[in-house]
Design a protein around this motif. Structure first.
Motif, PDB file in Angstrom:
ATOM      1  N   HIS A 130     -24.981 -66.806  26.639  1.00  0.00           N
ATOM      2  CA  HIS A 130     -25.895 -66.906  27.781  1.00  0.00           C
ATOM      3  C   HIS A 130     -25.129 -67.074  29.100  1.00  0.00           C
ATOM      4  N   ASN A 134     -28.873 -66.554  34.287  1.00  0.00           N
ATOM      5  CA  ASN A 134     -29.891 -65.700  33.658  1.00  0.00           C
ATOM      6  C   ASN A 134     -31.305 -66.025  34.125  1.00  0.00           C
ATOM      7  N   THR A 138     -34.528 -62.773  35.483  1.00  0.00           N
ATOM      8  CA  THR A 138     -35.351 -62.599  34.280  1.00  0.00           C
ATOM      9  C   THR A 138     -35.696 -61.135  34.017  1.00  0.00           C
ATOM     10  N   ALA A 142     -34.434 -59.107  30.599  1.00  0.00           N
ATOM     11  CA  ALA A 142     -35.558 -58.749  29.721  1.00  0.00           C
ATOM     12  C   ALA A 142     -35.509 -57.295  29.267  1.00  0.00           C
ATOM     13  N   LYS A 152     -33.586 -54.989  21.306  1.00  0.00           N
ATOM     14  CA  LYS A 152     -33.797 -56.393  21.650  1.00  0.00           C
ATOM     15  C   LYS A 152     -33.538 -56.611  23.138  1.00  0.00           C
ATOM     16  N   GLU A 153     -33.952 -57.789  23.633  1.00  0.00           N
ATOM     17  CA  GLU A 153     -33.696 -58.124  25.025  1.00  0.00           C
ATOM     18  C   GLU A 153     -32.189 -58.141  25.299  1.00  0.00           C
ATOM     19  N   ASP A 155     -30.543 -60.208  27.069  1.00  0.00           N
ATOM     20  CA  ASP A 155     -30.050 -61.577  26.882  1.00  0.00           C
ATOM     21  C   ASP A 155     -31.239 -62.509  27.092  1.00  0.00           C
ATOM     22  N   THR A 156     -31.018 -63.792  26.911  1.00  0.00           N
ATOM     23  CA  THR A 156     -32.063 -64.794  27.176  1.00  0.00           C
ATOM     24  C   THR A 156     -31.464 -65.901  28.031  1.00  0.00           C
ATOM     25  N   THR A 157     -32.301 -66.814  28.460  1.00  0.00           N
ATOM     26  CA  THR A 157     -31.808 -67.919  29.284  1.00  0.00           C
ATOM     27  C   THR A 157     -31.091 -68.972  28.451  1.00  0.00           C
TER      28      THR A 157
END
Length: 340
Positions: A130, A134, A138, A142, A152-153, A155-157
């Motif tokens: 991460h 991030n 968003t 996303a 898939k996304e 990344d995420t937070t």
């Protein structure tokens, strides 16, 4: 540990007791007395020479026994002081305490290994999961990326403790500490990000960075965000995925070996228990993570603990514990690279 001082051996030299050559004797002729006196003089010379030799040998023995050890007898780890605990830090316990005290473990101890630069010529990828930025990007994180068998996304937070200590801060700190240990052992260390990017990178780029570096091994560092009642750490290894851009056939076996070493080394260094909510004995296998699916080099993930659990969170916010976590990761990589 400082080396023990060599034992000093002392000798009590025993001297022969000779009969006094000048003790009272019956009177003899003059010629006989001259012969006796001459023999006595020779005897005294012999006794003096023998005594001098014994004293010289004794001094030599004592000097040899008391001689200091060569500086080569000290390992690099002997010269390093442990990082001071931060105020309110958690004292290590269990296996972690033994490792911190220098007790034997499955992997080398100390921030530098006794073998010196045994990782010279080897390349390691460390992936700090991460990014603290991030949350401000968003829409960028996303977007969907291809991971071979699905999308898939980017990344995420990531997660955080209840007090707000973020997973991204945790992972980058542990990676920095592990990088220093590995560099001290001679390895070339490549990072997927070093806090120098506004966001990301995406999971497919994280895999590509390791592939392009031709890393000998890669570890992605994370903290989990499971329910607060769950605790412990686990290591995630790639399953066999052959689909689209993904083909993990060549890395499944070496990644499994790396994963077992990482599990054992991390537990030895930190004392953290295996996860009680996922996997078996601290190990899990997945085929839905882009960072593993797209890797062409042996790679595993480690969820160092559950940041939503109060006990795990207390340990993970302690700098001393994070140093132990980095030590466990570096030691596992060292074991893998020096035996593969």
């Amino acid at each position: 540990m400082r080396p023990e001082r060599p034992e000093q051996h002392h000798r009590n030299d025993q001297y022969d007791q000779h009969e006094d050559p000048f003790a009272e004797r019956p009177r003899r002729s003059g010629r006989f007395r001259v012969a006796v006196a001459g023999g006595a003089a020779l005897s005294l010379c012999l006794v003096g020479w023998l005594g001098w030799q014994a004293l010289a040998n004794s001094s030599s023995d004592r000097a040899g026994a008391a001689a200091p050890r060569s500086s080569a007898a000290f390992s690099e780890g002997d010269l390093l002081d442990p990082s001071p605990a931060a105020p309110g830090s958690v004292a290590p316990s269990g296996a972690g305490a033994s490792a911190a005290a220098g007790s034997p473990s499955a992997a080398p101890s100390g921030s530098s290994s006794p073998g010196g630069r045994q990782l010279a010529g080897r390349t390691v990828l460390l992936d700090a999961g991460h990014n603290t930025g991030n949350g401000r990007h968003t829409s960028d994180i996303a977007k969907q990326v291809d991971i071979g068998n699905s999308r898939k996304e980017c990344d995420t937070t990531g997660t955080s403790t209840d007090a707000g200590y973020s997973e991204a801060d945790f992972t980058l700190d542990v990676v920095h500490r592990a990088r220093q240990i590995l560099r001290d052992r001679g390895a070339t260390v490549v990072l997927t990000q070093d806090g120098d990017r506004a966001w990301g990178p995406c999971i497919d780029e994280r895999a590509r960075i390791g592939n392009e570096a031709k890393a000998d091994a890669a570890v992605s560092v994370h903290g989990d965000g499971a329910p607060g009642s769950a605790s412990g750490f686990h290591v995630i290894m790639p399953s066999r995925v052959v689909a689209g851009k993904a083909d993990t056939s060549a890395i499944v076996d070496p990644s499994h070996r790396l994963g077992v070493l990482l599990r054992d080394g991390f537990k030895a260094a930190t004392g953290e228990p295996y996860a009680d909510y996922i996997g078996q004995q601290g190990l899990d296998t997945r085929g839905d993570l882009g960072g593993l699916n797209l890797s062409r080099v042996p790679k595993v993930f480690i969820e160092c603990g559950n940041m939503r659990n109060s006990g795990d969170a207390k340990r993970m916010t302690d700098p001393q514990w994070r140093q132990q976590a980095a030590q466990g990761i570096a030691d596992a990589l060292t074991s893998y690279l020096t035996t593969s």
